[in-house]
Design an enzyme around this catalytic site. Structure first.
Site, PDB file in Angstrom:
ATOM      1  CB  SER A 173      10.423  -3.393   5.791  1.00  0.00           C
ATOM      2  OG  SER A 173      11.425  -3.037   6.704  1.00  0.00           O
ATOM      3  CE1 TYR A 186       7.725   1.165   7.477  1.00  0.00           C
ATOM      4  CE2 TYR A 186       9.238  -0.461   8.386  1.00  0.00           C
ATOM      5  CZ  TYR A 186       8.833   0.342   7.343  1.00  0.00           C
ATOM      6  OH  TYR A 186       9.527   0.311   6.154  1.00  0.00           O
TER       7      TYR A 186
HETATM    8  N1  LIG Z   1      13.815   3.951   3.871  1.00  0.00           N
HETATM    9  C1  LIG Z   1      14.000   2.793   4.462  1.00  0.00           C
HETATM   10  O1  LIG Z   1      14.891   2.613   5.311  1.00  0.00           O
HETATM   11  C2  LIG Z   1      13.129   1.616   4.121  1.00  0.00           C
HETATM   12  C3  LIG Z   1      13.506   0.336   4.565  1.00  0.00           C
HETATM   13  C4  LIG Z   1      12.694  -0.738   4.267  1.00  0.00           C
HETATM   14  C5  LIG Z   1      11.534  -0.555   3.532  1.00  0.00           C
HETATM   15  N2  LIG Z   1      11.187   0.693   3.120  1.00  0.00           N
HETATM   16  C6  LIG Z   1       9.952   0.859   2.382  1.00  0.00           C
HETATM   17  O2  LIG Z   1      10.244   1.365   1.103  1.00  0.00           O
HETATM   18  C7  LIG Z   1       9.107   2.115   0.623  1.00  0.00           C
HETATM   19  C8  LIG Z   1       9.579   3.457   0.108  1.00  0.00           C
HETATM   20  O3  LIG Z   1      10.097   4.188   1.201  1.00  0.00           O
HETATM   21  P1  LIG Z   1      11.141   5.390   1.037  1.00  0.00           P
HETATM   22  O4  LIG Z   1      12.290   5.043   1.891  1.00  0.00           O
HETATM   23  O5  LIG Z   1      11.336   5.701  -0.384  1.00  0.00           O
HETATM   24  O6  LIG Z   1      10.349   6.525   1.805  1.00  0.00           O
HETATM   25  P2  LIG Z   1       9.780   7.925   1.305  1.00  0.00           P
HETATM   26  O7  LIG Z   1       9.182   8.564   2.496  1.00  0.00           O
HETATM   27  O8  LIG Z   1      10.844   8.647   0.562  1.00  0.00           O
HETATM   28  O9  LIG Z   1       8.667   7.505   0.247  1.00  0.00           O
HETATM   29  C9  LIG Z   1       7.371   7.115   0.605  1.00  0.00           C
HETATM   30  C10 LIG Z   1       6.410   7.771  -0.340  1.00  0.00           C
HETATM   31  O10 LIG Z   1       5.090   7.315  -0.013  1.00  0.00           O
HETATM   32  C11 LIG Z   1       4.221   8.427  -0.107  1.00  0.00           C
HETATM   33  N3  LIG Z   1       3.025   8.210   0.698  1.00  0.00           N
HETATM   34  C12 LIG Z   1       2.917   8.221   2.035  1.00  0.00           C
HETATM   35  N4  LIG Z   1       1.639   8.043   2.399  1.00  0.00           N
HETATM   36  C13 LIG Z   1       0.929   7.923   1.254  1.00  0.00           C
HETATM   37  C14 LIG Z   1      -0.442   7.728   0.971  1.00  0.00           C
HETATM   38  N5  LIG Z   1      -1.357   7.652   1.951  1.00  0.00           N
HETATM   39  N6  LIG Z   1      -0.834   7.639  -0.318  1.00  0.00           N
HETATM   40  C15 LIG Z   1       0.078   7.754  -1.309  1.00  0.00           C
HETATM   41  N7  LIG Z   1       1.383   7.951  -1.107  1.00  0.00           N
HETATM   42  C16 LIG Z   1       1.801   8.024   0.166  1.00  0.00           C
HETATM   43  C17 LIG Z   1       5.048   9.600   0.405  1.00  0.00           C
HETATM   44  O11 LIG Z   1       4.498  10.855   0.024  1.00  0.00           O
HETATM   45  C18 LIG Z   1       6.402   9.316  -0.193  1.00  0.00           C
HETATM   46  O12 LIG Z   1       6.545   9.924  -1.454  1.00  0.00           O
HETATM   47  C19 LIG Z   1       8.145   2.216   1.808  1.00  0.00           C
HETATM   48  O13 LIG Z   1       7.140   1.243   1.676  1.00  0.00           O
HETATM   49  C20 LIG Z   1       9.019   1.882   2.991  1.00  0.00           C
HETATM   50  O14 LIG Z   1       8.286   1.372   4.068  1.00  0.00           O
HETATM   51  C21 LIG Z   1      11.969   1.786   3.383  1.00  0.00           C
END
Ligand SMILES: NC(=O)c1ccc[n+]([C@@H]2O[C@H](COP(=O)([O-])OP(=O)(O)OC[C@H]3O[C@@H](n4cnc5c(N)ncnc54)[C@H](O)[C@@H]3O)[C@@H](O)[C@H]2O)c1
Length: 316
Positions: A173, A186
């Site tokens: 991130s 985080y």
């Molecule tokens: N959304 C943002 O703004 C953003 C920004 C930077 C980085 N990210 C990163 O991108 C990645 C995807 O995030 P997203 O935005 O698609 O969020 P999201 O919440 O849509 O997806 C995250 C997924 O991880 C799964 N998950 C959570 N805990 C888990 C576990 N213990 N075991 C297995 N699966 C698990 C959830 O069920 C979900 O489907 C993450 O690593 C997040 O930190 C997101």
């Protein structure tokens, strides 16, 4: 070797790689063919993971989808299967549990075979000021956001090294490069994920397994619902990224075998500035960009579901 020759070789290499990177800026690198590859995506049940699964399926890759949320994962499985004549396997796996990761990994090797592209994408966020974060959430954030990467890599990297073929993708991130208030657990877990992936990239280079590629992704906020409520002051500089745009960028970075991907582009400037300006200048810049208050109205995934119950469909 004497110091003069050593230094001359270093400058020669430095200049060569500099020119090479300039050439690749003008003539984009060819994209790799992922048809027939076996791609494992953690956190495939929604957001970025789901969209990446759909992109890979459209390009002929077989998929192994992991998520703790079985319903979301099965929906991704259905959507991916619609995209092409590919094999898609969905497994329920809590990536924060080392034993479960190893158990499900063994099952994948038995039922599907070796994974050739591993995307560590599962993530969670607490979104509270430091002193309000319950201890178990600090631990959970580290278990999901970084420790799981150790276990999945231990499970699937040996086969990639043996074949000198594969790709490790770490979804870190922007908060893994720059601390953000309200994101202490985080942000620190994402710094750790970045450090782990970068160290592994260097280790693979040192042992000459150069066909096992690495990609480290650092996006700013993406509109997946994970950071529901977060704001930006100047969307032209720091936009809240559309999820389809972010997924396309990540997918392209993997196909082009880019080592680092920061989105949006302004992140590169922010990162350089962080190294050279004073902390007070950095705080002023953060205030100007609204980064000091971006988490103030954070509500997160639970609220996102309430506000956009139809979101899962839209991700198609
Ligand atoms: N959304 C943002 O703004 C953003 C920004 C930077 C980085 N990210 C990163 O991108 C990645 C995807 O995030 P997203 O935005 O698609 O969020 P999201 O919440 O849509 O997806 C995250 C997924 O991880 C799964 N998950 C959570 N805990 C888990 C576990 N213990 N075991 C297995 N699966 C698990 C959830 O069920 C979900 O489907 C993450 O690593 C997040 O930190 C997101």
């Amino acid at each position: 070797m004497n110091a003069v020759a050593d230094t001359a070789i270093f400058f020669g290499k430095f200049l060569y790689y500099f020119l090479e990177s300039l050439v690749f800026k003008i003539i984009p690198k060819g994209k790799k063919n992922v048809s027939g590859e076996t791609v494992l995506i953690t956190g495939a049940g929604s957001g970025l993971g789901r969209l990446l699964a759909i992109h890979f399926a459209s390009h002929g890759a077989n998929l192994v989808l992991w998520d703790i949320n079985q319903e979301g994962n099965l929906e991704t499985c259905r959507l991916a299967k619609e995209k092409g004549d590919v094999k898609v396997y969905a497994y329920k796996c809590d990536c924060s549990d080392r034993r479960e990761v190893y158990r499900v990994a063994d099952k994948v090797r038995e039922e599907v075979g070796d994974v050739t592209i591993l995307i560590n994408n599962a993530g969670i966020v607490t979104g509270k000021p430091f002193l309000e974060i319950p201890d178990h959430m600090v631990e959970k954030s580290f278990l999901v956001n970084v420790m799981s990467h150790f276990w999945t890599c231990k499970a699937f990297l040996p086969a990639m090294i043996k074949a000198n073929h594969g790709h490790l993708v770490c979804i870190s991130s922007m908060a893994g490069l720059v601390g953000i208030n309200g994101l202490s657990d985080y942000s620190s877990s994402k710094f750790a994920a970045f450090g782990f992936a970068e160290s592994l990239f260097l280790e693979l280079t040192m042992i000459k397994k150069t066909k096992v590629k690495s990609t480290i992704v650092c996006p700013y906020f993406i509109k997946t619902g994970m950071f529901e409520g977060c704001t930006t002051k100047y969307p032209l500089l720091l936009p809240l990224l559309e999820q389809e745009y972010a997924a396309k960028k990540v997918f392209n970075a993997i196909l082009e075998e880019q080592v680092y991907l920061l989105i949006p582009k302004f992140s590169y400037v922010a990162l350089i500035l962080k190294q050279i300006i004073s902390p007070k200048m950095m705080i002023a810049l953060g205030e100007y960009l609204g980064m000091d208050s971006c988490m103030t109205s954070f509500t997160g995934r639970a609220k996102a579901k309430e506000l956009h119950p139809e979101a899962e469909r839209k991700e198609q």
